[in-house]
Motif scaffolding. Structure first.
Motif, PDB file in Angstrom:
ATOM      1  N   SER A  20       0.815  -1.219   0.000  1.00  0.00           N
ATOM      2  CA  SER A  20       0.000   0.000   0.000  1.00  0.00           C
ATOM      3  C   SER A  20       0.841   1.258   0.000  1.00  0.00           C
ATOM      4  O   SER A  20       0.334   2.342  -0.307  1.00  0.00           O
ATOM      5  CB  SER A  20      -0.921   0.018   1.223  1.00  0.00           C
ATOM      6  N   SER A  61      -4.226  -5.651  -9.478  1.00  0.00           N
ATOM      7  CA  SER A  61      -4.230  -6.011  -8.055  1.00  0.00           C
ATOM      8  C   SER A  61      -3.628  -7.393  -7.836  1.00  0.00           C
ATOM      9  O   SER A  61      -2.909  -7.628  -6.853  1.00  0.00           O
ATOM     10  CB  SER A  61      -5.661  -5.960  -7.512  1.00  0.00           C
ATOM     11  N   THR A 121      -4.080   2.149  -8.287  1.00  0.00           N
ATOM     12  CA  THR A 121      -3.663   2.412  -6.905  1.00  0.00           C
ATOM     13  C   THR A 121      -4.750   2.019  -5.918  1.00  0.00           C
ATOM     14  O   THR A 121      -4.470   1.433  -4.866  1.00  0.00           O
ATOM     15  CB  THR A 121      -3.314   3.897  -6.745  1.00  0.00           C
ATOM     16  N   ILE A 151      -4.151  -0.901  -3.077  1.00  0.00           N
ATOM     17  CA  ILE A 151      -4.255  -0.662  -1.637  1.00  0.00           C
ATOM     18  C   ILE A 151      -5.209  -1.664  -0.995  1.00  0.00           C
ATOM     19  O   ILE A 151      -4.936  -2.212   0.092  1.00  0.00           O
ATOM     20  CB  ILE A 151      -4.714   0.788  -1.378  1.00  0.00           C
ATOM     21  N   GLY A 179      -3.438  -4.999  -0.792  1.00  0.00           N
ATOM     22  CA  GLY A 179      -2.463  -5.039   0.291  1.00  0.00           C
ATOM     23  C   GLY A 179      -3.110  -5.136   1.652  1.00  0.00           C
ATOM     24  O   GLY A 179      -2.612  -5.826   2.556  1.00  0.00           O
ATOM     25  N   ALA A 180      -4.248  -4.441   1.819  1.00  0.00           N
ATOM     26  CA  ALA A 180      -4.935  -4.473   3.112  1.00  0.00           C
ATOM     27  C   ALA A 180      -5.547  -5.845   3.387  1.00  0.00           C
ATOM     28  O   ALA A 180      -5.570  -6.297   4.533  1.00  0.00           O
ATOM     29  CB  ALA A 180      -6.014  -3.393   3.139  1.00  0.00           C
ATOM     30  N   CYS A 211      -3.338   9.908  -0.462  1.00  0.00           N
ATOM     31  CA  CYS A 211      -3.637   9.235  -1.729  1.00  0.00           C
ATOM     32  C   CYS A 211      -4.630  10.036  -2.560  1.00  0.00           C
ATOM     33  O   CYS A 211      -4.469  10.168  -3.783  1.00  0.00           O
ATOM     34  CB  CYS A 211      -4.179   7.836  -1.464  1.00  0.00           C
TER      35      CYS A 211
END
Length: 385
Positions: free
Chosen positions: A83, A197, A264, A268, A271-272, A293
């Motif tokens: 992230s 992703s 992006t 994120i 990643g979370a 962001c």
């Protein structure tokens, strides 16, 4: 998650700093390399150099810098959270905007600078501020990406649910894109972002296992490494295909901004959910990170919105009625001008940068044609008599 080995806080800070610097360095190098390669193409077009672009030193210099930059970006995922690295692609857009004014001499008169580039300048300031915010308040938790840890992440129900929803969404978008010709920019870039992703998840896993292998902990003998590697290559290839299709239909500046926002955002989320990067962060840090962001999204939008759009120009041919000499015009005004005593016809293949050339005329053939025409006219007059 139980059984996952996390790194100490002081080591986290050092690794995050290394990963952030690598990502910034890589994005700057990629922007410089693209500018150098563009400069090589422009130089060849302007000097009428018969060499192809891949035979010039500047183009190869740009290619080497591209490889170094992408290598630095790849390594950054092994040190910093996903992230934190993904939004740093804004640095590439920021650097390209600055180099466009300096290196490629894309500038205007001083009086028009504020009007023409004021929005881009504002976008640069907002992007720099947003980058500072999300880097400062970004996630600080980091784990050793061993093969066992990656397998534990994959079999967890949040990741399985996320992947299931992503596959369903991707299949629906692909169905409308293929069967109903839904060639909308949002549809194409959503397909790219969903693939992206998965790409960033696999890139971080492959990069992390390679770094551990270099440090002495062998990870290449686990099947999960090769599964992640194949998924990484496959998703990158399909992303390139969708982006190529988008570039054929829409403006590149619009694609750059929208693709950055979508990619992006999904990175994120990935990643979370996959790496649990926000599990040890408080609400204030998360809100400030999201604010940074959002500022980068707005800044990139301003930078790309102010870029000049190329006007399409169709080359044409004019024929001087007095001299009978056709002339090729392959650059100039968008609308064909009116010529007295001449006419224009046709549309040639766009050959931007070429000097208007005059077609060679065979004088002997013109004289023979003129004599035959005169003889035909005399025979017609005799018949009338």
């Amino acid at each position: 998650m139980a059984g996952v080995e996390y790194i100490r806080a002081d080591v986290n800070y050092t690794d995050n700093l290394i990963g952030t610097l690598l990502a910034i360095f890589g994005n700057v190098l990629v922007s410089i390399s693209l500018s150098i390669q563009k400069y090589s193409h422009v130089t060849l077009a302007g000097t009428k150099d018969p060499r192809t672009f891949y035979r010039t030193k500047t183009w190869w210099c740009g290619l080497v810098l591209t490889c170094l930059g992408e290598g630095a970006n790849f390594a950054s995922y092994a040190f910093a959270p996903l992230s934190l690295v993904a939004p740093l692609n804004a640095v590439s857009v920021l650097t390209s905007s600055i180099l466009g004014l300096i290196f490629l001499r894309e500038k205007s008169k001083p009086k028009e600078f504020a009007k023409q580039f004021g929005l881009s300048f504002l976008g640069c300031i907002i992007t720099i501020g947003g980058t500072y915010l999300f880097v400062t308040f970004g996630p600080n938790s980091h784990e050793k990406l061993k093969a066992e840890n990656i397998v534990k992440h994959i079999v967890g129900w949040p990741v399985l649910l996320y992947l299931l929803l992503e596959i369903i969404t991707f299949c629906l978008l692909l169905y409308f894109y293929k069967q109903h010709s839904a060639n909308y920019l949002i549809v194409i870039l959503l397909l790219v972002a969903l693939l992206g992703s998965v790409t960033v998840i696999t890139v971080k896993a492959v990069s992390g296992m390679l770094v551990l292998t270099i440090e002495g902990t062998m990870q290449l003998n686990y099947p999960i490494f090769y599964v992640m590697f194949v998924c990484m290559v496959a998703t990158v290839v399909f992303q390139a295909r969708f982006l190529s299709q988008a570039c054929k239909l829409y403006d590149s500046s619009l694609i750059a901004s929208v693709n950055y926002i979508f990619s992006t955002f999904f990175a994120i989320i990935a990643g979370a959910i996959f790496y649990l990067e926000f599990s040890h962060e408080d609400v204030l840090h998360i809100c400030m990170f999201l604010l940074g962001c959002a500022a980068c999204f707005l800044g990139v939008f301003f930078i790309t919105k102010n870029r000049k759009r190329t006007k399409t120009f169709e080359p044409y041919v004019t024929m001087d009625m007095a001299q009978g000499i056709p002339t090729i015009h392959d650059k100039g005004l968008v609308v064909q001008p009116d010529y007295n005593g001449s006419f224009s016809y046709g549309a040639l293949v766009n050959n931007d940068g070429a000097v208007p050339a005059t077609l060679p005329v065979n004088q002997e053939q013109l004289s023979v044609t003129a004599r035959s025409s005169a003889a035909a006219n005399r025979s017609a007059d005799r018949k009338k008599d």
